[in-house]
Scaffold this motif. Sequence first.
Motif, PDB file in Angstrom:
ATOM      1  N   GLU A  39       0.873  -1.177   0.000  1.00  0.00           N
ATOM      2  CA  GLU A  39       0.000   0.000   0.000  1.00  0.00           C
ATOM      3  C   GLU A  39       0.908   1.224   0.000  1.00  0.00           C
ATOM      4  O   GLU A  39       1.838   1.311   0.802  1.00  0.00           O
ATOM      5  N   SER A  40       0.641   2.130  -0.925  1.00  0.00           N
ATOM      6  CA  SER A  40       1.430   3.362  -0.981  1.00  0.00           C
ATOM      7  C   SER A  40       0.761   4.440  -0.119  1.00  0.00           C
ATOM      8  O   SER A  40      -0.453   4.402   0.091  1.00  0.00           O
ATOM      9  N   ARG A  41       1.577   5.378   0.368  1.00  0.00           N
ATOM     10  CA  ARG A  41       0.989   6.527   1.080  1.00  0.00           C
ATOM     11  C   ARG A  41       0.149   7.375   0.135  1.00  0.00           C
ATOM     12  O   ARG A  41      -0.673   8.165   0.566  1.00  0.00           O
ATOM     13  N   ILE A  42       0.402   7.197  -1.192  1.00  0.00           N
ATOM     14  CA  ILE A  42      -0.355   7.950  -2.196  1.00  0.00           C
ATOM     15  C   ILE A  42      -1.045   6.955  -3.121  1.00  0.00           C
ATOM     16  O   ILE A  42      -0.393   6.260  -3.903  1.00  0.00           O
ATOM     17  N   GLN A  43      -2.362   6.900  -3.022  1.00  0.00           N
ATOM     18  CA  GLN A  43      -3.102   5.893  -3.780  1.00  0.00           C
ATOM     19  C   GLN A  43      -3.061   6.152  -5.293  1.00  0.00           C
ATOM     20  O   GLN A  43      -2.887   5.241  -6.085  1.00  0.00           O
ATOM     21  N   ASP A  44      -3.219   7.416  -5.666  1.00  0.00           N
ATOM     22  CA  ASP A  44      -3.337   7.758  -7.083  1.00  0.00           C
ATOM     23  C   ASP A  44      -1.967   7.707  -7.767  1.00  0.00           C
ATOM     24  O   ASP A  44      -1.016   8.363  -7.334  1.00  0.00           O
TER      25      ASP A  44
ATOM     26  N   PHE B 267       4.715  13.319  -7.003  1.00  0.00           N
ATOM     27  CA  PHE B 267       5.336  13.470  -5.689  1.00  0.00           C
ATOM     28  C   PHE B 267       6.781  12.945  -5.694  1.00  0.00           C
ATOM     29  O   PHE B 267       7.682  13.564  -5.112  1.00  0.00           O
ATOM     30  N   SER B 268       6.996  11.823  -6.388  1.00  0.00           N
ATOM     31  CA  SER B 268       8.358  11.283  -6.502  1.00  0.00           C
ATOM     32  C   SER B 268       9.268  12.264  -7.224  1.00  0.00           C
ATOM     33  O   SER B 268      10.422  12.462  -6.837  1.00  0.00           O
ATOM     34  N   ASP B 269       8.750  12.871  -8.285  1.00  0.00           N
ATOM     35  CA  ASP B 269       9.547  13.873  -9.022  1.00  0.00           C
ATOM     36  C   ASP B 269       9.907  15.039  -8.112  1.00  0.00           C
ATOM     37  O   ASP B 269      11.054  15.491  -8.078  1.00  0.00           O
ATOM     38  N   VAL B 270       8.922  15.524  -7.361  1.00  0.00           N
ATOM     39  CA  VAL B 270       9.160  16.667  -6.474  1.00  0.00           C
ATOM     40  C   VAL B 270      10.167  16.287  -5.383  1.00  0.00           C
ATOM     41  O   VAL B 270      11.065  17.065  -5.060  1.00  0.00           O
ATOM     42  N   SER B 271      10.043  15.049  -4.842  1.00  0.00           N
ATOM     43  CA  SER B 271      11.010  14.693  -3.784  1.00  0.00           C
ATOM     44  C   SER B 271      12.418  14.580  -4.354  1.00  0.00           C
ATOM     45  O   SER B 271      13.384  14.964  -3.699  1.00  0.00           O
ATOM     46  N   GLN B 272      12.545  14.103  -5.587  1.00  0.00           N
ATOM     47  CA  GLN B 272      13.887  14.004  -6.175  1.00  0.00           C
ATOM     48  C   GLN B 272      14.498  15.380  -6.434  1.00  0.00           C
ATOM     49  O   GLN B 272      15.675  15.631  -6.154  1.00  0.00           O
TER      50      GLN B 272
ATOM     51  N   ARG C 221      14.611  26.582   0.758  1.00  0.00           N
ATOM     52  CA  ARG C 221      13.442  26.687   1.656  1.00  0.00           C
ATOM     53  C   ARG C 221      12.135  26.561   0.867  1.00  0.00           C
ATOM     54  O   ARG C 221      11.179  25.947   1.310  1.00  0.00           O
ATOM     55  N   LEU C 222      12.124  27.135  -0.345  1.00  0.00           N
ATOM     56  CA  LEU C 222      10.930  27.044  -1.195  1.00  0.00           C
ATOM     57  C   LEU C 222      10.680  25.585  -1.624  1.00  0.00           C
ATOM     58  O   LEU C 222       9.546  25.096  -1.564  1.00  0.00           O
ATOM     59  N   ALA C 223      11.756  24.906  -2.045  1.00  0.00           N
ATOM     60  CA  ALA C 223      11.616  23.498  -2.461  1.00  0.00           C
ATOM     61  C   ALA C 223      11.105  22.654  -1.295  1.00  0.00           C
ATOM     62  O   ALA C 223      10.196  21.828  -1.464  1.00  0.00           O
ATOM     63  N   ASN C 224      11.671  22.869  -0.107  1.00  0.00           N
ATOM     64  CA  ASN C 224      11.216  22.131   1.080  1.00  0.00           C
ATOM     65  C   ASN C 224       9.749  22.391   1.375  1.00  0.00           C
ATOM     66  O   ASN C 224       9.001  21.495   1.771  1.00  0.00           O
ATOM     67  N   LYS C 225       9.355  23.650   1.183  1.00  0.00           N
ATOM     68  CA  LYS C 225       7.965  24.021   1.462  1.00  0.00           C
ATOM     69  C   LYS C 225       7.011  23.277   0.520  1.00  0.00           C
ATOM     70  O   LYS C 225       6.004  22.708   0.963  1.00  0.00           O
ATOM     71  N   VAL C 226       7.352  23.284  -0.765  1.00  0.00           N
ATOM     72  CA  VAL C 226       6.498  22.601  -1.743  1.00  0.00           C
ATOM     73  C   VAL C 226       6.413  21.103  -1.414  1.00  0.00           C
ATOM     74  O   VAL C 226       5.323  20.518  -1.368  1.00  0.00           O
ATOM     75  N   TYR C 227       7.565  20.503  -1.157  1.00  0.00           N
ATOM     76  CA  TYR C 227       7.625  19.066  -0.852  1.00  0.00           C
ATOM     77  C   TYR C 227       6.790  18.721   0.390  1.00  0.00           C
ATOM     78  O   TYR C 227       5.954  17.817   0.372  1.00  0.00           O
ATOM     79  N   ASN C 228       6.997  19.495   1.442  1.00  0.00           N
ATOM     80  CA  ASN C 228       6.274  19.212   2.693  1.00  0.00           C
ATOM     81  C   ASN C 228       4.771  19.443   2.558  1.00  0.00           C
ATOM     82  O   ASN C 228       3.968  18.694   3.112  1.00  0.00           O
TER      83      ASN C 228
ATOM     84  N   TRP D  30      -1.283  15.063   0.186  1.00  0.00           N
ATOM     85  CA  TRP D  30      -1.535  13.809  -0.528  1.00  0.00           C
ATOM     86  C   TRP D  30      -1.215  12.538   0.250  1.00  0.00           C
ATOM     87  O   TRP D  30      -1.729  11.469  -0.087  1.00  0.00           O
ATOM     88  N   CYS D  31      -0.307  12.605   1.229  1.00  0.00           N
ATOM     89  CA  CYS D  31       0.183  11.364   1.841  1.00  0.00           C
ATOM     90  C   CYS D  31      -0.678  10.929   3.020  1.00  0.00           C
ATOM     91  O   CYS D  31      -1.001  11.732   3.890  1.00  0.00           O
ATOM     92  N   GLN D  32      -0.984   9.647   3.022  1.00  0.00           N
ATOM     93  CA  GLN D  32      -1.650   9.054   4.171  1.00  0.00           C
ATOM     94  C   GLN D  32      -0.582   8.778   5.237  1.00  0.00           C
ATOM     95  O   GLN D  32       0.467   8.212   4.907  1.00  0.00           O
TER      96      GLN D  32
END
Length: 223
Positions: A174-179, A186-191, A207-214, A220-222
């Motif tokens: 089970e993924s934290r992100i179903q869709d 989300f994987s692209d953004v985390s990379q 700081r901006l990248a961290n903000k978007v990621y978080n 989206w994440c369960q």
Amino acid sequence: MFIIPDLLDTAQLREIRTLLAEARFSDGRQTAGPGSRNVKNNLQGDPSDERIQQVQRQVHERLTGHPQYRILAVPRIVRPMTINRYDEGMFYGDHMDHPLLAGDPPARGDVSTTVFFSAPDEYEGGELVVNSQSGEPRTFKLPPGHAVCYPAGTLHRVNPVTRGSRLAAVTVAESRIQDVTRRELFSDVSQITRWVQDVAADTPQERLANKVYNNLMRLWCQP
Ligand SMILES: O=C(O)CCC(=O)C(=O)O
Ligand SMILES: [Fe+2]
């Protein structure tokens, strides 16, 4: 869909193959759901066999700890590995993995994985064929130790083995992100966030990248 090359190293593979040579296997049809009973013809490692348990633990630990798997599958619950063996004449026809995985805790099936144990020249046939979103099927017969992950909602099969024997481990997570589209984004953004953290530590851009990621994680994440 993605491949994890060399999930297992040569020493681990040697140990796994030694354990499996002695291990007990039983008819895989026993664990097939009503939708796949008629298309399933393989052997599965007996989970009460200590050697099977050792292989299950070892592969599960490697998979769940692998950075590529963590980033691309965003796993929440990864079911124990099933050890599959296909001797000559065995196959697993077109089917879908069950969307609801029984067990403790119960989980939804989002991402399926096959870890190859046998070298491609040890057996003929036995390819894993996965229907992709676009309908164009993709065929995998990977070197030993490599893994392939694909959305659990795609139709897939293992072609009949016509010579030799094919050993592999499979699981569903089970993924934290179903869709699947969100998961990829989300994987692209985390990379890209990791890259910005490396090249631009302590800058407004980091700081901006961290903000978007978080904030995407929050959205989206369960947990
Ligand atoms: O052995 C494989 O590569 C996949 C088998 C499979 O699809 C399953 O066990 O559900
Ligand atoms: Fe499957």
